[in-house]
Design an enzyme around this catalytic site. Sequence first.
Site, PDB file in Angstrom:
ATOM      1  N   HIS B  16       0.868  -1.228   0.116  1.00  0.00           N
ATOM      2  CA  HIS B  16       0.025   0.081  -0.164  1.00  0.00           C
ATOM      3  C   HIS B  16       0.820   1.158   0.008  1.00  0.00           C
ATOM      4  O   HIS B  16       0.473   2.136  -0.472  1.00  0.00           O
ATOM      5  CB  HIS B  16      -0.895  -0.192   1.185  1.00  0.00           C
ATOM      6  CG  HIS B  16      -2.040  -0.865   1.107  1.00  0.00           C
ATOM      7  ND1 HIS B  16      -2.012  -2.298   1.068  1.00  0.00           N
ATOM      8  CD2 HIS B  16      -3.347  -0.450   1.092  1.00  0.00           C
ATOM      9  CE1 HIS B  16      -3.284  -2.723   0.936  1.00  0.00           C
ATOM     10  NE2 HIS B  16      -4.314  -1.763   1.036  1.00  0.00           N
ATOM     11  N   SER B  17       1.959   0.951   0.369  1.00  0.00           N
ATOM     12  CA  SER B  17       3.146   2.165   0.613  1.00  0.00           C
ATOM     13  C   SER B  17       4.058   2.145  -0.356  1.00  0.00           C
ATOM     14  O   SER B  17       4.900   1.097  -0.366  1.00  0.00           O
ATOM     15  CB  SER B  17       3.447   2.401   2.077  1.00  0.00           C
ATOM     16  OG  SER B  17       4.691   3.169   2.074  1.00  0.00           O
TER      17      SER B  17
END
Lengths: 104, 133
Positions: B16-17
């Site tokens: 997600h990052s």
Amino acid sequence: MHDVNAGRAAEAFATLTASAVLVNPVGLHARPSVKLTQSAKGFAARIEFALAADGPWTDAKSPVKVMRVKAPQGATLHFRVTGPDGEAALAAMLALVRDGFGEA
Amino acid sequence: MSSSNSANVGIVIVSHSPKIAEGAADMVRQMVGSAVPLAWTGGDVDGGLGTNVAGILEAIEAAWSPAGVAVLVDLGGAETNSEMAVEMLAEDRRVRVVVCNAPVVEGAVIAATESSGGSSLAAVKRSAEEFYA
């Protein structure tokens, strides 16, 4: 990978053993484990090591299993090698350990 | 995003990052070396935290190898979007991409280590998944 014929072939080779002391300060942590595994995978021989001469033995070609041993500095690594290129494999393992995996 | 020409199994990191994905890729490069095709992707299409199918498809393309590609993911959407991306691949490629059930950082390092030794896609997946075993 481990088919019956390969198993039979391995039986024809003597098992070689030798040991070396871990000299690098952090012991067999992540990076040295990766180096040991990568080097071991370059040989056809079965390569195992243990913290004691009578085991329990760890497959040197398995990065997860090698890291789980968490061998500290000063520990003696006993190697047990069987296969057509066993001598070269054992020499490579000992050199890596004695050289502190290039980071001692 | 980075890659390397090699016949070894490719590794794709999906987080997600983008910072985690890039950092995990840095760890793989430093610890394992450059013998493994490697790509990362992270963030949603607006640059926020999340994952997107197009980015994952690009990463699979960048890390493509005839030996296949192992995808390491973090949470929920990373997995479902990765599975969606795999489904969108041409059939001959789809069968050579697997999503591993392994922690993204550790799994990526382990999978790449396994791959750098010339192991098969199945062996790479098995080794990465040993972390939860």
